[in-house]
Scaffold this motif. Structure first.
Motif, mmCIF file in Angstrom:
data_model
loop_
_atom_site.group_PDB
_atom_site.id
_atom_site.type_symbol
_atom_site.label_atom_id
_atom_site.label_comp_id
_atom_site.label_asym_id
_atom_site.label_seq_id
_atom_site.Cartn_x
_atom_site.Cartn_y
_atom_site.Cartn_z
ATOM 1 N N PHE A 264 -15.158 8.126 -2.783
ATOM 2 C CA PHE A 264 -14.146 8.499 -3.774
ATOM 3 C C PHE A 264 -14.325 9.943 -4.237
ATOM 4 C CE2 PHE A 264 -12.128 8.541 -7.984
ATOM 5 C CZ PHE A 264 -10.899 7.952 -7.673
ATOM 6 N N MET A 265 -15.524 10.452 -4.120
ATOM 7 C CA MET A 265 -15.806 11.822 -4.555
ATOM 8 C C MET A 265 -15.611 12.852 -3.441
ATOM 9 S SD MET A 265 -19.110 11.245 -7.068
ATOM 10 C CE MET A 265 -20.120 10.466 -5.784
ATOM 11 N N GLN A 266 -15.169 12.411 -2.265
ATOM 12 C CA GLN A 266 -14.969 13.311 -1.135
ATOM 13 C C GLN A 266 -13.477 13.636 -0.953
ATOM 14 O OE1 GLN A 266 -17.953 14.271 0.254
ATOM 15 N NE2 GLN A 266 -18.764 12.848 -1.300
ATOM 16 N N ASP A 267 -13.201 14.759 -0.297
ATOM 17 C CA ASP A 267 -11.828 15.112 0.074
ATOM 18 C C ASP A 267 -11.830 15.699 1.487
ATOM 19 O OD1 ASP A 267 -9.197 15.732 0.332
ATOM 20 O OD2 ASP A 267 -9.130 17.199 -1.305
ATOM 21 N N PRO A 268 -11.659 14.835 2.504
ATOM 22 C CA PRO A 268 -11.717 15.291 3.895
ATOM 23 C C PRO A 268 -10.364 15.717 4.456
ATOM 24 C CG PRO A 268 -11.572 12.923 3.858
ATOM 25 C CD PRO A 268 -11.508 13.369 2.411
ATOM 26 N N THR A 269 -9.338 15.813 3.611
ATOM 27 C CA THR A 269 -7.985 16.064 4.101
ATOM 28 C C THR A 269 -7.737 17.549 4.368
ATOM 29 O OG1 THR A 269 -7.116 16.305 1.849
ATOM 30 C CG2 THR A 269 -7.130 14.099 2.811
ATOM 31 N N ALA B 141 0.822 -1.207 0.000
ATOM 32 C CA ALA B 141 0.000 0.000 0.000
ATOM 33 C C ALA B 141 0.854 1.254 0.000
ATOM 34 C CB ALA B 141 -0.932 -0.002 1.223
ATOM 35 N N VAL B 142 2.035 1.179 0.606
ATOM 36 C CA VAL B 142 2.935 2.334 0.633
ATOM 37 C C VAL B 142 3.309 2.759 -0.780
ATOM 38 C CG1 VAL B 142 5.231 3.122 1.338
ATOM 39 C CG2 VAL B 142 3.838 1.762 2.900
ATOM 40 N N TYR B 143 3.510 1.782 -1.658
ATOM 41 C CA TYR B 143 3.878 2.099 -3.043
ATOM 42 C C TYR B 143 2.666 2.565 -3.844
ATOM 43 C CZ TYR B 143 8.105 -0.270 -1.600
ATOM 44 O OH TYR B 143 9.239 -0.633 -0.919
ATOM 45 N N VAL B 144 1.485 2.024 -3.528
ATOM 46 C CA VAL B 144 0.272 2.512 -4.186
ATOM 47 C C VAL B 144 0.058 3.990 -3.864
ATOM 48 C CG1 VAL B 144 -2.229 2.212 -4.416
ATOM 49 C CG2 VAL B 144 -0.764 0.207 -4.099
ATOM 50 N N MET C 249 -5.497 1.875 5.531
ATOM 51 C CA MET C 249 -5.704 3.316 5.343
ATOM 52 C C MET C 249 -6.529 3.914 6.476
ATOM 53 S SD MET C 249 -3.974 4.001 2.681
ATOM 54 C CE MET C 249 -2.876 2.704 3.261
ATOM 55 N N ASN C 250 -7.520 3.184 6.938
ATOM 56 C CA ASN C 250 -8.376 3.663 8.019
ATOM 57 C C ASN C 250 -7.557 3.941 9.277
ATOM 58 O OD1 ASN C 250 -10.659 4.173 9.689
ATOM 59 N ND2 ASN C 250 -10.747 2.015 10.259
ATOM 60 N N GLN C 251 -6.717 2.989 9.662
ATOM 61 C CA GLN C 251 -5.907 3.162 10.862
ATOM 62 C C GLN C 251 -4.872 4.258 10.688
ATOM 63 O OE1 GLN C 251 -4.390 -0.619 12.281
ATOM 64 N NE2 GLN C 251 -6.344 -1.634 11.903
ATOM 65 N N SER C 252 -4.270 4.316 9.502
ATOM 66 C CA SER C 252 -3.280 5.349 9.241
ATOM 67 C C SER C 252 -3.900 6.742 9.322
ATOM 68 C CB SER C 252 -2.660 5.132 7.858
ATOM 69 O OG SER C 252 -1.808 6.208 7.514
ATOM 70 N N LEU C 253 -5.026 6.949 8.674
ATOM 71 C CA LEU C 253 -5.684 8.257 8.679
ATOM 72 C C LEU C 253 -6.144 8.636 10.083
ATOM 73 C CD1 LEU C 253 -7.744 7.910 5.379
ATOM 74 C CD2 LEU C 253 -5.855 9.511 5.778
ATOM 75 N N THR C 254 -6.626 7.657 10.839
ATOM 76 C CA THR C 254 -7.072 7.945 12.208
ATOM 77 C C THR C 254 -5.910 8.420 13.075
ATOM 78 O OG1 THR C 254 -8.839 6.296 12.068
ATOM 79 C CG2 THR C 254 -8.170 6.987 14.268
ATOM 80 N N LEU C 255 -4.781 7.728 13.005
ATOM 81 C CA LEU C 255 -3.638 8.103 13.833
ATOM 82 C C LEU C 255 -2.991 9.411 13.376
ATOM 83 C CD1 LEU C 255 -1.921 4.640 14.463
ATOM 84 C CD2 LEU C 255 -3.650 5.814 15.831
ATOM 85 N N ARG D 136 -3.765 9.004 -3.407
ATOM 86 C CA ARG D 136 -3.762 9.548 -2.062
ATOM 87 C C ARG D 136 -4.478 8.600 -1.100
ATOM 88 N NH1 ARG D 136 -5.874 15.574 -2.163
ATOM 89 N NH2 ARG D 136 -5.007 15.512 -0.042
ATOM 90 N N GLU D 137 -4.151 8.700 0.174
ATOM 91 C CA GLU D 137 -4.652 7.737 1.160
ATOM 92 C C GLU D 137 -6.166 7.649 1.203
ATOM 93 O OE1 GLU D 137 -2.605 6.985 5.093
ATOM 94 O OE2 GLU D 137 -1.627 8.855 4.510
ATOM 95 N N HIS D 138 -6.843 8.788 1.212
ATOM 96 C CA HIS D 138 -8.302 8.740 1.333
ATOM 97 C C HIS D 138 -8.945 8.159 0.079
ATOM 98 C CE1 HIS D 138 -7.731 12.589 -0.732
ATOM 99 N NE2 HIS D 138 -9.007 12.553 -1.086
#
Length: 384
Positions: A180-185, A63-66, A116-122, A71-73
């Motif tokens: 996929f159509m959202q951008d919460p970052t 996933a790191v290479y993807v 991705m869920n855990q990464s974004l949460t932390l 982008r993560e989200h």
């Protein structure tokens, strides 16, 4: 309380969690009965299915290479869609090979979403926010599982397996399209490493994650199968068990998040591992279907304590190491998970009790190791 700047990410992750768990719980509830009743699979076959199911988890490091191109989200949203496609496919493939193929598709979506869920949460929530957010997301996931269980319980007597798998998968696909159509970052998050690494100072996180993967896969692969094969649970009875489990988890998960903040990771994880030694030992010894069902519920409750392993990593990790660390953590978690279910399937043919005894041993080792958490956090604070 969740800060205003992180609320959009919280809503984004919440919606994805609801969609992902609706599909995954439908698959999980139906799979064992579908495999036994329609596919004619035995214990060894299910061990192979569950081992291969964990291969995508082992490959979560990719996933790191993807993330070099997505982008993560966005990857989180795509992963939930793939999860739904895999679930929908399952009902059309009532054979060992077919179930394996559909399971691999589902599993790639599930494991990449969870990474991705855990990464974004932390990343998006602080040290005191993260346990609460993880607890809330698990609570809402449990509520979703209750709803799915109720629907399956009501529909199972007059609806074909294929239709139920398709409906469950469609929920995740539609959720993924929305996300996929959202951008919460926002731009205040530390840039993430786009490469893989193993750091010596994260060794305790790696060890606890490895043992958790082996122990958890014994439970996932064989606990419900034990209920179906040894104790004759029907799909409705399995569904009732899942619903009961999720009612309890819906209430308990926010409490676990608060407990991590109040008592710390060491005490919370000590309770989990100590209890699991007893739970898996009892699995190996009981001949009661009611006791076995109660043990299943207890194990699921204590499994939720595992959020403390992630918040422990958050406290000792550099901010830029979160995404890569979660990907590497998933891979380490699944090193044992890839081969243990298959080995457990072979052991099952001789004596199923040996499978659960092995899980009890792994829990005991984790209990010893977790006593080092406080010193690791203090060492990191001092070096920082």
């Amino acid at each position: 309380m969740i800060s205003d700047r992180s609320k959009r990410m919280y809503i984004f992750l919440l919606v994805l969690t609801l969609g992902a768990h609706a599909a995954f719980q439908g698959w999980r509830t139906l799979l064992n009965n579908f495999a036994v009743e329609v596919g004619g699979l035995g214990g060894f076959d299910m061990g192979i299915v569950q081992s291969l199911r964990e291969v995508p988890g082992f490959l979560a490091l990719l996933a790191v290479y993807v993330l070099l191109i997505v982008r993560e989200h966005r990857l989180a949203a795509l992963s939930v869609g793939v999860l739904g496609i895999g679930v929908a496919m399952t009902g059309f493939m009532p054979s060992t090979g077919g179930i394996i193929f559909a399971t691999l598709v589902m599993s790639f979506g599930f494991h990449y979403y969870e990474t991705m869920n855990q990464s974004l949460t932390l990343q998006y929530f602080g040290h005191t926010e993260a346990p609460l957010v993880l607890g809330k997301l698990r609570s809402f996931a449990a509520l979703t599982n209750i709803l799915v269980g109720g629907i399956i319980f009501a529909a199972a007597s007059f609806t074909e397996y294929t239709t139920m798998f398709v409906c469950a998968g469609a929920v995740a696909v539609l959720t993924g399209i929305w996300a996929f159509m959202q951008d919460p970052t926002h731009k205040e998050i530390a840039p993430q490493q786009k490469k893989l690494f193993l750091r010596k100072r994260y060794w305790l996180f790696y060890a606890l994650t490895f043992l958790s993967g082996g122990r958890r896969q014994i439970f996932v692969a064989f606990a419900v199968f034990l209920l179906v094969e040894k104790f004759g649970y029907s799909v409705q009875e399995v569904t009732i068990l899942f619903v009961l489990n999720n009612v309890i988890n819906w209430y308990v998960n926010p409490i676990i998040g608060r407990a991590v903040n109040r008592f710390g990771e060491r005490k919370v994880l000590s309770l989990e591992y100590g209890a699991l030694v007893l739970v898996f030992t009892a699995y190996a010894l009981t001949d009661s279907p009611l006791v076995a069902g109660a043990l299943y519920v207890l194990d699921n409750i204590f499994f939720n304590f595992a959020i403390a392993v992630r918040t422990f990593y958050q406290k000792i990790a550099d901010p830029g190491d979160i995404a890569s660390g979660m990907a590497m953590g998933f891979t380490i978690n699944h090193i044992a998970a890839v081969f243990i279910p298959a080995m457990g399937g072979l052991a099952w043919l001789a004596d199923y009790r040996a499978v659960f005894a092995a899980a009890a041993v792994m829990a005991a080792v984790s209990l010893v190791l977790v006593q080092k958490i406080d010193s690791q956090v203090a060492k990191n604070a001092h070096s920082g």
